[in-house]
Design a protein around this motif. Structure first.
Motif, PDB file in Angstrom:
ATOM      1  N   LYS A 102       0.823  -1.213   0.000  1.00  0.00           N
ATOM      2  CA  LYS A 102       0.000   0.000   0.000  1.00  0.00           C
ATOM      3  C   LYS A 102       0.856   1.262   0.000  1.00  0.00           C
ATOM      4  N   MET A 133     -13.640   8.206  -9.233  1.00  0.00           N
ATOM      5  CA  MET A 133     -12.275   8.652  -8.965  1.00  0.00           C
ATOM      6  C   MET A 133     -12.286   9.885  -8.051  1.00  0.00           C
ATOM      7  N   LYS A 154      -4.751  -4.499 -12.420  1.00  0.00           N
ATOM      8  CA  LYS A 154      -4.558  -3.129 -11.940  1.00  0.00           C
ATOM      9  C   LYS A 154      -4.936  -2.167 -13.063  1.00  0.00           C
ATOM     10  N   ARG A 178      -2.624   7.776 -10.217  1.00  0.00           N
ATOM     11  CA  ARG A 178      -3.045   6.785  -9.224  1.00  0.00           C
ATOM     12  C   ARG A 178      -3.102   5.388  -9.820  1.00  0.00           C
ATOM     13  N   PHE A 183      -4.729   1.550  -9.149  1.00  0.00           N
ATOM     14  CA  PHE A 183      -5.851   0.927  -8.444  1.00  0.00           C
ATOM     15  C   PHE A 183      -5.892  -0.582  -8.684  1.00  0.00           C
ATOM     16  N   ASP A 184      -6.554  -1.268  -7.759  1.00  0.00           N
ATOM     17  CA  ASP A 184      -6.859  -2.684  -7.942  1.00  0.00           C
ATOM     18  C   ASP A 184      -8.084  -2.791  -8.851  1.00  0.00           C
ATOM     19  N   GLY A 196     -11.254  -1.764  -6.881  1.00  0.00           N
ATOM     20  CA  GLY A 196     -11.218  -0.314  -7.009  1.00  0.00           C
ATOM     21  C   GLY A 196     -10.392   0.363  -5.930  1.00  0.00           C
ATOM     22  N   GLU A 197      -9.741  -0.426  -5.073  1.00  0.00           N
ATOM     23  CA  GLU A 197      -8.929   0.145  -3.985  1.00  0.00           C
ATOM     24  C   GLU A 197      -7.674   0.804  -4.547  1.00  0.00           C
ATOM     25  N   GLU A 198      -7.342   1.973  -4.024  1.00  0.00           N
ATOM     26  CA  GLU A 198      -6.137   2.675  -4.450  1.00  0.00           C
ATOM     27  C   GLU A 198      -4.906   1.993  -3.873  1.00  0.00           C
ATOM     28  N   CYS A 239      -0.365   6.328  -5.031  1.00  0.00           N
ATOM     29  CA  CYS A 239      -0.660   7.669  -5.528  1.00  0.00           C
ATOM     30  C   CYS A 239       0.680   8.346  -5.814  1.00  0.00           C
TER      31      CYS A 239
END
Length: 348
Positions: free
Chosen positions: A3, A226, A242, A253, A255-256, A260-262, A265
């Motif tokens: 992360k 977004m 991704k 950014r 994302f998965d 949709g998880e970031e 960044c």
């Protein structure tokens, strides 16, 4: 997945105006290549892995809005505000053909078999040029309802898609009949439309959403909100797990795709991000910005090493000294690096 990594990108200088489009070639025997379009009227070709500058295509007299390479990275195409689309020899930098239009050309795309070039722009006409007969009049499909912003081929060159600057939706056209057969509905205008490498998905950016569509049945697969208005999005080509987006907040950014998880960044640009694209192997991705730079970000932490930092023009990263890459560089018409000429710029 790890992360919020802090990534150190390769920064590629050279353009004197905003970078508005990026395109990676497939992997070729010579490696893979990155071409960039800019409002400075001079598309640039780079080594896709290192970001090292190879050469500049000189000849346009207005902003270049779109660019692409053919499947073998032997030819380049560019669409410009000077009312032309041009075909270039990607080995020498020579202009091969210039196709005159009656207004600004916003988008261009080579067919998968490399024999055709698709263009669109302010005229609201989609044209298909036969590159085996470049002097022949182009074929025109049904008139677009608005100014064409993006174009792409799918279904082994049997279908083309386009989006408009002044209305929502992606329109799909059957090449055989020349008729529009489907519209993928969006609320905002679609500023980026990409067909995935395996042909399964169409990735679109409209307003503050990134959407994924089934490229065969045209249903909406996923839609993610977004954090800001996004201008471009791209799906990781190898595993499809991704995706990246870039937009007005200047950040790129990652994302998965499934949740949709970031994941990351990436900060560094000093202006809105106009275009993002994954490299053909998925190990890195590039972003182009209003600040005139291209940044290449590594996807995985195993690549994050300071030895990868380089200036795109200075050539501090060693390019693999293959005969093919050397031939590309030696044959290219090299212009003064980084020195921009005062050029007339037409904007849409």
């Amino acid at each position: 997945m790890e992360k919020k990594r802090v990534a150190v990108p390769l920064v590629c200088h050279g353009h004197s105006r905003p970078v508005v489009d990026l395109f990676y070639s497939p992997i070729t025997p010579d490696g893979f290549f990155l071409i960039s379009a800019s409002k400075d009227s001079s598309p640039m070709l780079r080594n896709g892995e290192t970001g090292d500058w190879i050469g500049t295509f000189e000849g346009h007299k207005g902003a270049v809005w779109s660019c692409c390479l053919d499947t073998n990275a032997l030819r380049a195409a560019s669409a410009s505000a000077d009312f032309t689309a041009k075909i270039w020899d990607a080995l020498t930098g020579d202009e091969l053909h210039s196709f005159e239009h009656k207004h600004i050309v916003r988008a261009c795309a080579f067919s998968e078999d490399t024999h055709l070039l698709l263009t669109g722009g302010v005229e609201k006409i989609l044209r298909i040029y036969d590159l085996n007969r470049p002097d022949a009049p182009p074929r025109e499909v049904d008139k677009s309802p608005g100014t064409v912003r993006t174009v792409a081929w799918l279904h082994s060159d049997q279908t083309i898609l386009s989006s408009c600057t002044d209305m929502g939706g992606v329109r799909l056209w059957d090449i055989r009949s020349g008729n529009m057969v489907q519209t993928l509905e969006t609320k905002s205008s679609v500023t980026s439309a990409e067909v995935s490498q395996d042909g399964r998905y169409i990735t679109t950016a409209d307003g503050s959403t990134v959407k994924f569509w089934d490229a065969n049945h045209f249903g909406l697969v996923k839609s993610f909100n977004m954090p800001c208005t996004v201008e471009s999005a791209s799906l990781e080509p190898k595993y499809g797990n991704k995706f990246i987006s870039g937009g007005e907040d200047m950040w790129v950014r990652l994302f998965d795709f499934h949740t949709g998880e970031e994941i990351a960044c990436n900060k560094g640009h000093h202006g809105p991000v106009h275009c993002v694209r994954f490299s053909p192997g998925g190990e890195s991705y590039a972003s182009g910005s209003e600040d005139g730079t291209i940044r290449i970000w590594q996807t995985g932490p195993e690549h994050e090493d300071e030895s990868h930092m380089a200036n795109g023009i200075s050539g501090k990263v060693k390019v693999p000294a293959t005969e093919e890459v050397s031939r590309k560089i030696e044959g290219f018409h090299i212009s003064d690096e980084g020195k921009s000429k005062e050029k007339e710029e037409a904007t849409a």
